[in-house]
Each structure stands twice: as C-alpha cells, then as structure tokens.
Design an enzyme around this catalytic site. Sequence first.
Site, PDB file in Angstrom:
ATOM      1  N   GLU A  14       0.657  -0.119  10.892  1.00 36.50           N
ATOM      2  CA  GLU A  14       1.795   0.103   9.919  1.00 36.50           C
ATOM      3  C   GLU A  14       3.126   1.043  10.441  1.00 36.50           C
ATOM      4  O   GLU A  14       2.485   2.306  10.469  1.00 36.50           O
ATOM      5  CB  GLU A  14       1.337   0.572   8.367  1.00 36.50           C
ATOM      6  CG  GLU A  14       2.084   0.839   7.441  1.00 36.50           C
ATOM      7  CD  GLU A  14       1.411   1.473   5.993  1.00 36.50           C
ATOM      8  OE1 GLU A  14       0.436   1.228   5.745  1.00 36.50           O
ATOM      9  OE2 GLU A  14       2.343   2.382   5.614  1.00 36.50           O
ATOM     10  N   ARG A  17       9.928   5.739   7.005  1.00 32.94           N
ATOM     11  CA  ARG A  17      10.185   7.032   6.726  1.00 32.94           C
ATOM     12  C   ARG A  17      11.386   7.676   7.731  1.00 32.94           C
ATOM     13  O   ARG A  17      11.876   8.720   7.247  1.00 32.94           O
ATOM     14  CB  ARG A  17       8.882   7.918   6.652  1.00 32.94           C
ATOM     15  CG  ARG A  17       8.495   8.107   5.280  1.00 32.94           C
ATOM     16  CD  ARG A  17       7.204   9.224   5.275  1.00 32.94           C
ATOM     17  NE  ARG A  17       6.000   8.289   5.360  1.00 32.94           N
ATOM     18  CZ  ARG A  17       4.942   8.553   5.643  1.00 32.94           C
ATOM     19  NH1 ARG A  17       4.744   9.837   5.861  1.00 32.94           N
ATOM     20  NH2 ARG A  17       3.993   7.963   5.974  1.00 32.94           N
ATOM     21  N   LYS A  44      -3.061  -0.604  -1.930  1.00 29.95           N
ATOM     22  CA  LYS A  44      -3.189   0.496  -1.428  1.00 29.95           C
ATOM     23  C   LYS A  44      -3.453   1.602  -2.546  1.00 29.95           C
ATOM     24  O   LYS A  44      -2.830   1.586  -3.281  1.00 29.95           O
ATOM     25  CB  LYS A  44      -1.804   0.629  -0.906  1.00 29.95           C
ATOM     26  CG  LYS A  44      -1.701   2.199  -0.273  1.00 29.95           C
ATOM     27  CD  LYS A  44      -0.471   2.299   0.774  1.00 29.95           C
ATOM     28  CE  LYS A  44      -0.216   3.956   1.036  1.00 29.95           C
ATOM     29  NZ  LYS A  44       0.617   3.916   2.229  1.00 29.95           N
TER      30      LYS A  44
HETATM   31  C1  3PG Z   1       1.302   6.657   4.030  1.00 29.36           C
HETATM   32  O1  3PG Z   1       2.255   6.723   4.300  1.00 29.36           O
HETATM   33  O2  3PG Z   1       0.591   5.746   4.027  1.00 29.36           O
HETATM   34  C2  3PG Z   1       0.438   7.955   4.057  1.00 29.36           C
HETATM   35  O3  3PG Z   1       1.377   9.096   3.978  1.00 29.36           O
HETATM   36  C3  3PG Z   1      -0.337   8.321   5.020  1.00 29.36           C
HETATM   37  O4  3PG Z   1      -1.274   9.401   4.916  1.00 29.36           O
HETATM   38  P1  3PG Z   1      -1.888  10.180   5.859  1.00 29.36           P
HETATM   39  O5  3PG Z   1      -0.551  10.643   6.731  1.00 29.36           O
HETATM   40  O6  3PG Z   1      -2.291  11.439   5.256  1.00 29.36           O
HETATM   41  O7  3PG Z   1      -2.877   9.575   6.527  1.00 29.36           O
END
Ligand code: 3PG
Length: 207
Positions: free
Chosen positions: A40, A44, A128
């Site tokens: 994934e 961002r 999710k």
């Molecule tokens: C996401 O975008 O799914 C989460 O922010 C990932 O979470 P993590 O960085 O705590 O694994």
Amino acid sequence: MDASKLLAGAKIVPVVVIDDVDKAVALAECLVAAGLRIIEVTLRTAAGLEAIERIVDTVPTMIVGAGSIRSVDQVDAVMQAGARFGVAPGATGRLLNTVDRAGLPFVPGAATASEMMRLLQRGYTLQKFFPAELAGGIPFLKAVAAPVPEIRFMPTGGISAELAPDYLALNNVAAVGGSWITPQGLIETGDFEAIARLAADAAQLGM
Ligand code: 3PG
C-alpha cells in the site's frame, strides 16, 4: 467494491510512505524478493502517485494499492496510475459512490461498530480497522467478532512486528497493515538490506 478477493490470502500489507520517487522501485523489488506480494503506497506524500505508477510499470508481480485516499479526485488518479486497490483511513458516502462507480476494489476504514455496520450494508466485508492500537486494538476486535461476524479486518495503525502475530491469530483478521516493515528512516537512507530483513520476518507471518 469489496477487496477481499484481491487480498487472496496475503496476511501482511506493508504501508509505504515514499518521499523520494527514485526509491520506489528498489523498495518494491526488495519486498517482492522477501516474499511479500502486496503493497500500500500512501498518498500522504507528493511522490505517492508517481511511486505507484513506477512500481506498477516495473515490478509487475507486486499488487500495488493506494493508501490514504480521501478525495474523489484521488480515485481517478490512482486508477490511472495503475493501482489495483484503494485504502482509506475512514469512508464517506461520496467516496464510496465514487469507488463503486469506478470499480476500484476498496478497503474503507472504520473504528466503531456503527461505521462497520454502515460499510457492511454497502457490501464491504473487508474493512481497515484504523487506527488499530488507539481504537481498542485486539480487545476491540475480539468484542466485535460475535456481534458483527460477517466482517474481516485489516487492522492498521500502531502495529509492530511483535503485535502482528497476535492480531493475525484472531478469526476476524484477514491481514495486518503497517509501516513497521518499511520505516521511513530506512527508506530515506536507502538501507534496503535492513528493510529486506524486516520484510523477510514479516513474510514469515504469511505472505
Ligand atoms: C496508515 O496509513 O495506514 C497508518 O498510518 C499506518 O500506520 P503505522 O505507521 O502505525 O503502521
């Protein structure tokens, strides 16, 4: 569109935040070599979309999804980039209508029983659970297993290598997502050997 079939037994979904698009292909190749076959890439960062495109073009064995989808415009963009599925931290009616129309397999986010039920009504049996650790973690997932047995979850948010096996042991967890496999610091320094070790450990939990 429900994304359950796409996951096809994959238990680990690395969540990747890429700042430097030139690192995308090497990173994907490193994950594939470790035995992981789904990724994934979050939207961002500004490089996210192009990273998806490059991985899709260069690493055909990798199933590439787009994460952090928040706007309807992003749906078109990620499909054009070649993303096979989308993931979102939550869900809105407008976003769900758009992914339905576009035919993008989608893993919408939910953190409460009502959000989960609303998504289930729209056919989403894979959701999710986000932010997993803050939203109640394993005890929460155990608590909803009986009242909403139809849903399987991809918990994400705060999950570590140590916690992942406990999540995966739950009957209502299909896969776990997380950035622990590809820490941003290691991507930035291009330490693909360290990432390969983390990925190999993660792959042991189920590809
Ligand atoms: C996401 O975008 O799914 C989460 O922010 C990932 O979470 P993590 O960085 O705590 O694994």
